[in-house]
Design an enzyme around this catalytic site. Structure first.
Site, mmCIF file in Angstrom:
data_model
loop_
_atom_site.group_PDB
_atom_site.id
_atom_site.type_symbol
_atom_site.label_atom_id
_atom_site.label_comp_id
_atom_site.label_asym_id
_atom_site.label_seq_id
_atom_site.Cartn_x
_atom_site.Cartn_y
_atom_site.Cartn_z
ATOM 1 N N ASP A 7 134.297 111.606 95.538
ATOM 2 C CA ASP A 7 133.320 110.548 95.347
ATOM 3 C C ASP A 7 132.050 111.243 94.868
ATOM 4 O OD1 ASP A 7 132.117 107.945 95.564
ATOM 5 O OD2 ASP A 7 131.202 108.610 97.444
ATOM 6 N N ASP A 9 128.243 109.902 94.831
ATOM 7 C CA ASP A 9 127.041 109.742 95.648
ATOM 8 C C ASP A 9 127.364 109.954 97.118
ATOM 9 O OD1 ASP A 9 125.789 109.046 93.266
ATOM 10 O OD2 ASP A 9 126.079 106.898 93.588
#
Length: 182
Positions: A7, A9
């Site tokens: 992922d 952020d």
């Protein structure tokens, strides 16, 4: 081929309370770029799968997102690493798409582009959505406590079986450490 899907952020870069809208706002979490470089140097392929609903909400343009990802790529290369694929979902929750995590669409896209079986893939995230997408594809989910990770672990029963690490660097330490034979 070994593949890890990250992922963005909260795992690679600091998580803001709003969408990152320009490259200078993209700030790596300490040690994350070096962790990606170590994976690359150890022969792993690295991909990123990131929900970016700011596009559908009019908070960021595709051009701005591409500029942010260009900065991310440049910083990773400067650290000695490489990201092979960046997949993003531009939709919001209400769009009913198959790519926005927890839906596994981005993971399937990455799998097809790199021609790899997702059951051999590690997915690292900081949210329940990341873990749900990984589990939907039989990939191996791993949590990090950065970003929303600690809050996710504290508020979601049922993640006890998912390995959790302080940050991406400590996760990569574990992945790259030689396994002890029993």
């Amino acid at each position: 081929m070994k593949l890890i899907v990250l992922d963005r952020d909260g795992v690679i870069n600091e998580n803001l309370e709003r969408p990152i809208s320009e490259p200078r706002e993209w700030v790596p979490i300490p040690g994350s770029l070096e962790a990606i470089a170590r994976l690359h140097q150890a022969g792993w392929h690295v991909a990123v799968a990131t929900n970016q609903s700011g596009i559908s909400r009019g908070l960021i343009t595709l051009e701005e997102l591409h500029a942010i990802h260009q900065r991310m790529q440049e910083k990773v290369v400067q650290a000695g690493g490489r990201i092979d694929v960046v997949a993003f979902c531009p939709h919001s929750d209400g769009d009913q798409c198959d790519c926005r995590k927890p839906a596994p669409g981005m993971l399937y896209t990455i799998s097809e582009r790199l021609d790899i079986d997702l059951s051999t893939v590690v997915v690292v995230g900081d949210s329940l959505r990341d873990m749900q997408a990984a589990m939907a594809t039989a990939a191996t989910p791993i949590m990090v406590r950065t970003g929303k990770g600690q809050q996710t672990l504290d508020s979601n029963k049922g993640l006890e079986h998912v390995p959790a690490y302080d940050n991406l660097a400590s996760c990569v330490d574990a992945l790259l450490s030689p396994k002890e034979e029993t």
